[in-house]
Write an enzyme that holds these catalytic residues in place. Structure first.
Site, PDB file in Angstrom:
ATOM      1  CB  SER A  73      15.321 -82.242 -51.510  1.00 40.91           C
ATOM      2  OG  SER A  73      14.892 -81.733 -50.258  1.00 40.91           O
ATOM      3  CG  HIS A 300      18.104 -85.791 -54.323  1.00 47.15           C
ATOM      4  ND1 HIS A 300      17.009 -85.414 -53.567  1.00 47.15           N
ATOM      5  CD2 HIS A 300      19.151 -85.807 -53.463  1.00 47.15           C
ATOM      6  CE1 HIS A 300      17.388 -85.205 -52.320  1.00 47.15           C
ATOM      7  NE2 HIS A 300      18.690 -85.442 -52.225  1.00 47.15           N
ATOM      8  CG  ASP A 301      12.805 -89.005 -55.028  1.00 54.48           C
ATOM      9  OD1 ASP A 301      13.402 -89.223 -56.109  1.00 54.48           O
ATOM     10  OD2 ASP A 301      12.269 -89.896 -54.345  1.00 54.48           O
ATOM     11  N   GLY A 302      12.539 -84.446 -55.101  1.00 53.40           N
ATOM     12  CA  GLY A 302      12.339 -83.129 -54.509  1.00 53.40           C
ATOM     13  C   GLY A 302      10.867 -82.795 -54.394  1.00 53.40           C
ATOM     14  N   GLY A 306       3.804 -77.830 -53.000  1.00 50.06           N
ATOM     15  CA  GLY A 306       3.006 -77.962 -54.203  1.00 50.06           C
ATOM     16  C   GLY A 306       3.749 -78.334 -55.458  1.00 50.06           C
TER      17      GLY A 306
END
Length: 449
Positions: A73, A300-302, A306
């Protein structure tokens, strides 16, 4: 949790900082069973970059500074930045109805471009990637983005569908595919070699995602399953150094041909009504906002299949931190590593939210019911003592621990570890609990009256 104590000023030399960062990354990658990881840190006018391990546990190919990792993301930041470039050119206005550019959303006349980018459009999250695999953007949006979970501008609901729509907007305005537009307008000006999950033959070294099992110690490669239509929400691959280049643009320090200081500031401005719950303190245009005393970080985190990647940038100091990893256990590594950056380099990243302090309230049977976001059903069940469990689309239930303000923590059934989950919300007129915001996604109760 916000804190006001300023970070200490490090007196270490750059060579010492780089050595300590390398040692810590090596140690934490082993401890968290992460095959490969990258860390890039820009502070004091210096960029430090370290990496460790392998890009693919099956082949043993090493991770390098230029290895591209599936960003998940974090891709949304790039998509939002491309839309902002169209705004800067006068091709799009943030106050325009989305339907002006996306015909499938013409039935949502009160939904603006600003709301789309800030997850306040009220759109559902979207279908599973497997269900969307054969859909075009037009069919995806017509079938999954015309019914809202809340009126536009009244609440925050994290939505992949919203970024499918943002990618569709880019294509309609530019006449290019989303991949072509993000390559020409953003990646190449930033010096980032383009790489996408849809590439048949990658033009640069790429990392494969892995699943790490803490109980068995087994690490195995996994397959990325993002549907092609979801590319604007999660299809980019990049290195930690690439993310630092983006982060510097977001602070107004990047190439002026990418984002002006004014455009970057607009992306970082908190959007009214964007209350993301456990995800961040606020939300801007494609950016999560994190409060650190008097400073506001953005990023932002993504999390893809995996992989776990993170970006943080602070405009006043110009500090940027970027981390990529090719394992599902990379999130735990990131949180521990981020805490160490203050000690090593004098960079204090806002900490991840933790479970609530204070005694929980276990007897909240009035929260029990079914809540829906698009095709996702959240089933909250209460036992005889009033304790709650949450099941998503019929999966195994996980315990919920609630607090007096109706916020709740999720409990990992395997470990008993509590993590912030979300909150229940009341109807402002009736006082009845009618919504559940879980992991940033809003779901409306379907079994009321």
């Amino acid at each position: 949790m916000p804190y006001a104590t300023p970070a200490p000023v490090t007196t270490r030399q750059p060579t010492q900082i780089r050595r300590l960062l390398q040692e810590r990354l090596d140690t934490l990658a082993r401890a968290h069973q992460v095959p490969g990881a990258q860390l890039a840190l820009h502070t004091g006018g210096v960029t430090y970059a370290v990496h460790t391990g392998v890009a693919d546990a099956a082949t043993g190919e090493p991770v390098g500074s230029g290895t591209a990792v599936p960003l998940g993301s974090v891709t949304k930041v790039y998509t939002a930045a491309v839309v902002m470039l169209l705004v800067a050119d006068g091709d799009v206005s943030l106050t325009d109805p989305v339907g002006t550019y996306v015909p499938e959303l013409a039935r949502l006349p009160r939904t603006t471009v600003r709301q789309l980018l800030s997850h306040t459009a009220g759109l559902p999250t979207g279908p599973d990637s497997d269900d969307a695999a054969a859909l075009t953007p037009a069919r995806y949006l017509s079938g999954h983005a015309t019914a809202t979970v809340c009126p536009p501008g009244t609440g925050f609901s994290y939505s992949n569908a919203g970024y499918v729509a943002a990618g569709r907007l880019v294509e309609e305005v530019t006449g290019m595919s989303w991949q072509e537009a993000v390559r020409a307008f953003l990646l190449e000006p930033l010096g980032t070699a383009p790489a996408f999950l849809t590439d048949a033959v990658p033009a640069r070294p790429v990392a494969r995602g892995h699943s790490a099992n803490a109980l068995t110690g087994r690490v195995r490669p996994v397959q990325q399953t993002l549907a092609p239509v979801e590319a604007p929400a999660g299809a980019l691959l990049a290195s930690a150094l690439d993310l630092v280049a983006l982060g510097r643009a977001l602070t107004g320090e990047g190439p002026r041909t990418v984002l002006t200081e004014e455009d970057a500031a607009e992306m970082r401005r908190p959007v009214p009504g964007a209350h993301p719950g456990v995800l961040a303190d606020a939300w801007g245009l494609g950016l999560a906002l994190f409060q650190d005393g008097g400073r506001q970080w953005c990023g932002h985190d993504g999390n893809a299949q995996g992989t776990s990647c993170f970006l943080r940038a602070e405009p006043d100091s110009g500090e940027v931190v970027a981390f990529t990893s090719n394992a599902n256990s990379g999130t735990a590594l990131w949180h521990e590593l981020a805490d160490d950056l203050d000690r090593i380099a004098g960079v204090r990243v806002p900490p991840a939210p933790g479970p609530r302090d204070g005694a929980p309230v276990r007897a909240l049977p009035q929260c029990a019911g079914t809540y829906r976001n698009g095709t996702v059903d959240y089933r909250v069940t209460a036992d005889e003592q009033g304790s709650l469990t949450l099941s998503v689309n019929g999966d195994s239930p996980a315990p919920l621990v609630c607090h007096p303000d109706l916020s709740c923590d999720l409990v990992d059934p395997a470990t008993g570890r509590r993590v912030p989950g979300g909150r229940f919300l009341r109807d402002p007129d009736t006082g009845a609990i009618d919504r559940l915001q879980i992991s940033g996604r809003m779901a409306r109760r379907t079994d009321l009256g």
